[in-house]
Write a protein that holds these residues in place. Structure first.
Motif, PDB file in Angstrom:
ATOM      1  N   UNK A  97      53.579  50.768  43.220  1.00 23.82           N
ATOM      2  CA  UNK A  97      53.485  50.291  44.603  1.00 23.82           C
ATOM      3  C   UNK A  97      54.178  49.293  44.836  1.00 23.82           C
ATOM      4  N   UNK A  98      55.222  49.313  45.586  1.00 26.35           N
ATOM      5  CA  UNK A  98      56.058  47.993  45.593  1.00 26.35           C
ATOM      6  C   UNK A  98      55.618  46.912  46.545  1.00 26.35           C
ATOM      7  N   UNK A 104      43.339  50.468  44.099  1.00 24.11           N
ATOM      8  CA  UNK A 104      43.179  51.939  43.602  1.00 24.11           C
ATOM      9  C   UNK A 104      43.429  53.023  44.691  1.00 24.11           C
ATOM     10  N   UNK A 105      43.978  52.613  45.718  1.00 27.56           N
ATOM     11  CA  UNK A 105      43.914  53.802  46.857  1.00 27.56           C
ATOM     12  C   UNK A 105      45.465  54.511  46.518  1.00 27.56           C
ATOM     13  N   UNK A 106      45.169  55.806  46.453  1.00 31.85           N
ATOM     14  CA  UNK A 106      46.512  56.571  45.849  1.00 31.85           C
ATOM     15  C   UNK A 106      47.462  56.607  46.924  1.00 31.85           C
ATOM     16  N   UNK A 107      47.089  56.689  48.231  1.00 32.21           N
ATOM     17  CA  UNK A 107      48.186  56.795  49.429  1.00 32.21           C
ATOM     18  C   UNK A 107      49.180  55.331  49.395  1.00 32.21           C
ATOM     19  N   UNK A 108      48.802  54.204  48.756  1.00 34.95           N
ATOM     20  CA  UNK A 108      49.771  53.254  48.877  1.00 34.95           C
ATOM     21  C   UNK A 108      50.841  53.156  47.693  1.00 34.95           C
ATOM     22  N   UNK A 109      50.581  54.455  46.714  1.00 37.61           N
ATOM     23  CA  UNK A 109      51.769  54.358  45.623  1.00 37.61           C
ATOM     24  C   UNK A 109      52.778  55.169  46.055  1.00 37.61           C
TER      25      UNK A 109
END
Length: 122
Positions: A97-98, A104-109
């Motif tokens: 995640x930059x 821990x939210x997958x969408x942010x990665x």
């Protein structure tokens, strides 16, 4: 690019260390997370470490057994897994995640490695 490695077959109670090697010069600014996906289940969060290596966060299911760390000089993050259980069997993915947040939210990665299989036998 992210490259996860270190998976394998281990007996319950054993240990493995996963590695996540990154290419590029911005690794030291990235938050690195480990996720896992068991057969027939959704991908779930396991652990995350912020760019500095100081802040970490774990899913309850792995807390006290897994340790996430990183070596920015080697562009590599690690997941030390101890006291492994059959329910830890999954494909493990590292992700970046930059934004610098710890989540821990997958969408942010944004960036994902290809995954490495961990199989824990009972």
């Amino acid at each position: 690019q992210l490259q996860a490695s270190g998976g394998g077959l281990v007996q319950a109670g054993g240990s493995l260390r996963l590695s996540c090697a990154a290419s590029g010069r911005t690794f030291s600014t990235l938050t690195i997370g480990w996720f896992r996906q068991a057969p027939g289940k959704e991908r779930e969060f396991a652990a995350v470490i912020r760019w500095s290596g100081i802040s970490t966060y774990y899913a309850d299911s792995v807390k006290g057994r897994f340790t996430i760390s990183r070596d920015n000089a080697k562009n590599t993050a690690y997941l030390q897994m101890n006291d492994l259980k059959p329910e830890d069997t999954a494909v493990y993915y590292c992700a970046a995640d930059p934004s610098g947040r710890i989540t821990g939210v997958r969408a942010f990665y944004t960036y994902w490695g290809q995954g490495t299989l961990v199989t824990v036998s009972s």
